[in-house]
Design an enzyme around this catalytic site. Structure first.
Site, short mmCIF file in Angstrom:
data_model
loop_
_atom_site.label_atom_id
_atom_site.label_comp_id
_atom_site.label_asym_id
_atom_site.label_seq_id
_atom_site.Cartn_x
_atom_site.Cartn_y
_atom_site.Cartn_z
N SER A 28 0.85 -1.19 0.00
CA SER A 28 0.00 0.00 0.00
C SER A 28 0.88 1.24 0.00
O SER A 28 2.11 1.15 0.05
CB SER A 28 -0.92 0.02 1.24
N ILE A 45 3.19 4.41 -0.25
CA ILE A 45 4.34 4.81 -1.04
C ILE A 45 4.90 3.64 -1.84
O ILE A 45 5.19 3.77 -3.04
CB ILE A 45 5.42 5.42 -0.13
N ARG A 83 4.75 -7.58 4.63
CA ARG A 83 4.55 -8.52 5.75
C ARG A 83 3.26 -9.30 5.64
O ARG A 83 3.24 -10.52 5.84
CB ARG A 83 4.59 -7.73 7.07
N TYR A 103 11.92 6.58 15.95
CA TYR A 103 11.63 6.66 14.52
C TYR A 103 12.57 7.66 13.85
O TYR A 103 13.18 7.37 12.82
CB TYR A 103 10.17 7.06 14.32
N LYS A 113 15.44 6.95 10.91
CA LYS A 113 15.39 7.61 9.62
C LYS A 113 16.63 8.49 9.40
O LYS A 113 17.09 8.64 8.25
CB LYS A 113 14.11 8.42 9.48
#
Length: 246
Positions: free
Chosen positions: A13, A15, A35, A156, A160
């Protein structure tokens, strides 16, 4: 058989699916991985309905053996890899005093460790493509949070930032092999990952997954002498950024 091939993770789904669709339209044979089997097969069916050549491989993309099997299956089907898209990722916000080891490990494993292992397993095929046309491409989905750390999203943000740093390192390490890496750094993107915030930020004010895919399309077009190490996507005026987008 497609003349060029791409492997896209996190492609069920958002991007990843938008990038896979763009690559299919550009004539690439596709391996898509994610997954959840049911979501991945739904995405695969939609891509097949559009006439694209692909295989779909579900499984845990933070597991080393599964990563090896995904790359091996891609090699078996296509025999080459021109574009690798490391898009699979997860965001889990917690204040620093409440960070749980489970959520910490989940983000480190999927957002960063998995990406490194996909490079390791894929670099042989990428080098072969780079030797052929000097424009093998690796796309790594980071986030605007990978450019500026965000409160509550500290882990997070750290993963990144790691994606951005690893991308920079790969451009130095693999430049002579005709392999170019690009970190995508978007703010709010209208994907399932941002559903929980859409009461405060309307979806029609967010970046579209197709916008990200168009950025990747540009990477396919530029000459071998041009490296684009990162692309930042943001709302007009900067917009709101404190949200997982990758």
């Amino acid at each position: 058989m497609a003349q060029r091939a791409a492997l896209v993770t996190g492609a069920s789904s958002g991007i990843g699916l938008a990038i896979a669709r763009m690559l299919g339209a550009e004539g690439y044979g596709l391996t898509i991985a994610a997954r959840r089997p049911e979501k991945l097969e739904e995405a695969a069916a939609s891509l097949r309905d559009e006439g694209f050549e692909l295989q779909a491989i579900p499984g845990n993309l933070s597991d080393e053996e599964h990563i090896q099997s995904v790359v091996a299956a891609h090699r078996e089907k296509y025999g080459r890899l021109d574009v690798l898209v490391n898009n699979a990722g997860v965001g889990a916000g917690q204040p620093v005093g409440e960070i749980t080891a489970k959520r910490l490990d989940l983000q480190l494993d999927l957002n960063l460790r998995s990406l490194v292992l996909f490079y390791r397993e894929s670099v042989g095929m990428l080098r072969e493509a780079g030797a052929e046309h000097r424009n093998a491409i690796v796309v790594n989905t980071a986030s605007i949070s990978g450019k500026s750390g965000e409160a509550w999203l500290s882990v997070y943000s750290a993963t990144k930032h790691g994606v951005v740093g690893f991308t920079e390192a790969m451009n130095k390490e693999l430049a002579g092999d005709g392999i170019k890496s690009c970190a995508l750094c978007p703010g709010f993107v209208d994907t399932p990952m941002t559903d929980f915030v859409k009461g405060a930020v309307p979806a029609d004010q967010m970046i579209r997954p197709e916008d990200i895919a168009e950025g990747v399309r540009m990477l396919l077009r530029v000459s071998p002498g041009c490296v684009i190490p990162e692309i930042i996507f943001q709302q007009p005026g900067g917009g709101l950024t404190g949200q997982p987008a990758g």
